[in-house]
Each structure stands twice: as structure tokens, then as C-alpha cells.
Scaffold this motif. Sequence first.
Motif, PDB file in Angstrom:
ATOM      1  N   SER A  40      10.122  -8.370   2.448  1.00  0.00           N
ATOM      2  CA  SER A  40      10.610  -7.327   3.367  1.00  0.00           C
ATOM      3  C   SER A  40       9.498  -6.355   3.755  1.00  0.00           C
ATOM      4  O   SER A  40       9.742  -5.186   4.049  1.00  0.00           O
ATOM      5  N   SER A  41       8.246  -6.834   3.756  1.00  0.00           N
ATOM      6  CA  SER A  41       7.100  -5.984   4.056  1.00  0.00           C
ATOM      7  C   SER A  41       6.874  -5.880   5.559  1.00  0.00           C
ATOM      8  O   SER A  41       6.815  -6.895   6.258  1.00  0.00           O
ATOM      9  N   MET A  42       6.723  -4.640   6.032  1.00  0.00           N
ATOM     10  CA  MET A  42       6.433  -4.421   7.432  1.00  0.00           C
ATOM     11  C   MET A  42       5.048  -4.944   7.785  1.00  0.00           C
ATOM     12  O   MET A  42       4.827  -5.518   8.863  1.00  0.00           O
ATOM     13  N   ILE A 170      -2.304  -6.745   1.747  1.00  0.00           N
ATOM     14  CA  ILE A 170      -2.475  -6.641   0.288  1.00  0.00           C
ATOM     15  C   ILE A 170      -2.502  -5.173  -0.139  1.00  0.00           C
ATOM     16  O   ILE A 170      -1.809  -4.765  -1.091  1.00  0.00           O
ATOM     17  N   ALA A 171      -3.286  -4.358   0.571  1.00  0.00           N
ATOM     18  CA  ALA A 171      -3.390  -2.936   0.231  1.00  0.00           C
ATOM     19  C   ALA A 171      -2.035  -2.248   0.368  1.00  0.00           C
ATOM     20  O   ALA A 171      -1.647  -1.423  -0.475  1.00  0.00           O
ATOM     21  N   ALA A 172      -1.291  -2.592   1.417  1.00  0.00           N
ATOM     22  CA  ALA A 172       0.012  -1.968   1.645  1.00  0.00           C
ATOM     23  C   ALA A 172       0.981  -2.289   0.517  1.00  0.00           C
ATOM     24  O   ALA A 172       1.704  -1.409   0.021  1.00  0.00           O
ATOM     25  N   ALA A 184       3.421   3.719   2.662  1.00  0.00           N
ATOM     26  CA  ALA A 184       2.100   3.103   2.807  1.00  0.00           C
ATOM     27  C   ALA A 184       2.170   1.835   3.654  1.00  0.00           C
ATOM     28  O   ALA A 184       1.281   1.569   4.476  1.00  0.00           O
ATOM     29  N   ASP A 185       3.239   1.066   3.455  1.00  0.00           N
ATOM     30  CA  ASP A 185       3.389  -0.174   4.211  1.00  0.00           C
ATOM     31  C   ASP A 185       3.467   0.108   5.712  1.00  0.00           C
ATOM     32  O   ASP A 185       2.822  -0.560   6.521  1.00  0.00           O
ATOM     33  N   ALA A 186       4.247   1.116   6.091  1.00  0.00           N
ATOM     34  CA  ALA A 186       4.388   1.449   7.509  1.00  0.00           C
ATOM     35  C   ALA A 186       3.087   1.987   8.090  1.00  0.00           C
ATOM     36  O   ALA A 186       2.715   1.685   9.228  1.00  0.00           O
ATOM     37  N   VAL A 187       2.364   2.787   7.305  1.00  0.00           N
ATOM     38  CA  VAL A 187       1.092   3.333   7.775  1.00  0.00           C
ATOM     39  C   VAL A 187       0.092   2.213   8.042  1.00  0.00           C
ATOM     40  O   VAL A 187      -0.606   2.204   9.061  1.00  0.00           O
TER      41      VAL A 187
END
Length: 311
Positions: A40-42, A170-172, A184-187
Amino acid sequence: MTQTATGADRAKLTFRAALASSAMAITLIGLKSWAALQTSSMAMLGSLADSGLDLIASLVVLLGVRIAAQPADDDHRFGHGKAEALASLVQVILITLSALFIGFRSIQRMISGAETAQAELGITVSLVAMALTVALITYQRHVVRRTGSLAIGTDRLHYASDLLLNGSVIAALVLDQYLAITGADAVFGLLIAGWLAFGAWSASTHSLDQLMDKEWPADLRARFLAATREYPELAGLHDFRTRTSGNVYFAQFHVWVPGDWTVQHAHDRLDRVEEALQARFPGTEILIHLDPEGQTDRETLLPPEITERAT
């Protein structure tokens, strides 16, 4: 003007590179679809959208290089090389659409505050995607060096940006799940969108330059003109114009010759010079127009202060 492959070899290399790009996109779409559903990662969804457009772009490149490889004919007497520039421009449009989609979805994620899941799976898929991408762009770099293909070059730049994109995924996931940094994922999704938009803008200039018949780069023009100065027959060179179509370079110019030379004598001497220049600048079609010394042409689109100035 670094390419070493011409004709059938160039067509074969560019077609294989475009085919490899299409196969890569299909593979990554499968992997990222599964990972996006599980995490479910943006950022992963953005990476999936980018791979989907990669496939469309790669198919466009495949068509473009096939058309560009066709020889000149009655309807296209300068060849079909600009098909590559058109394919590259379509890629730019698709990359831009991808950036807009990712940016929109990232803003939605910021507003909703939805969370990601299964970071390990997302990270593993991203690492596999990065390894496959490195292999592809290494091969594409080899093909571009051999062929000078604009379409493959744009495709390579896009896949090179995918390395950053997958690293961002990966970073997100690490920041969102392991360090509990909300949003963080959205950014990172927004950062990916911005990077893609910047890449599209940068790549568009090369396509537009060819489609608009822009002059050769200054360093290439300088090298060509420096070479012409080695031939006394070209001392009166003027009205020098250049353009590029696919991997074919076009150079045309006028030369003042002594008025007492016969047409046959002038052509014999200039033909030898033209052959020598083409050997030094492979893939270049050279057109030389002979003018009697002091002749001023008036049928040109450019003003005489440009055309009649000795280069």
C-alpha cells in the motif's frame, strides 16, 4: 558524432535495445504490481505507474527506431531519421503525465494519512528492480555509443532516473515503517514526481532541436570548420548550415572558386575534398554549392550579412 555502427548494424542494435527495454518494463510491472498491492505504498505505486508508462514509451521507441532505420525513398528523400526524435518526444509526454499522476496521488496520501505495510517486500522488489535497471542502462549506453540513437538515449536517461526512483521507494518505506516518520512515503512520492518532470523537460530539448533543424552543437561545428581549413579549395567557404536527422548529419555550404575554372574542373576538385571530409566525419551528408568569386546569392532565407560572410 561518436557512433561507429551504420546501416543494418545500427538498425539491429537499436531494435535490440528497444526490445530489451520493453521486456524490462513488462518484468518490472509484474513485480511492482504485486508489491504495490502488498505494501500500500504511495512511492511503490508511483514506481509502478512509471513502469507502466515505461512500457508504452519503450513500444513507441521500438516503432520509432524501426521507422528511422528505413532508407530514404521518393517521399522522404532525407531519410526517416526524425522518427527517433518523434519517439523521444512521445516519451517526454508520457514521463510528464507520469509525474502529474504521482504528484496528485502523493497529495491525496498526505491528506488521507494512509499507512504502508510489508516494508521488507517493497524493499526487496525495489532492489531487484535496481539490479535489472543497471543491467539495461549499461547495455543501452553501449548501443548509444555505437549508434548515436536519440530515442535510445532518451530511454536510457529515463531508466537511469528509475534508479533514483527505486532508491526513493526504499527510503520511503524505511522512514515510514521502521522510523515511524508519518508522511515520508507521500513526501518521497512528490520528490519522485518533481524529478520525473525535470527529466522530461531536459530530454525534450534534444527532441525539439532535431525537429526544429537546430544547428550542430558549437564544438562539432568548430571541428568541422577546422577540418575544412586544411583544404585550399574551401578557402572561400560561406553560408555554412547544418542539421541532424536521427543519426545522419547534414552539412551544406557555398564555396567561392576562381571565375576561370570550368564546371568540370571545379567539381573534380571539390568532389575529392567532399570525399575526404565524409571519411573524417562518418554519417555526414555534405552538399557543396559553387559560386564564382564575388558572387552574391539572393535566394536564401538568411540575410546576406550572414550568408556571404566567409567562415
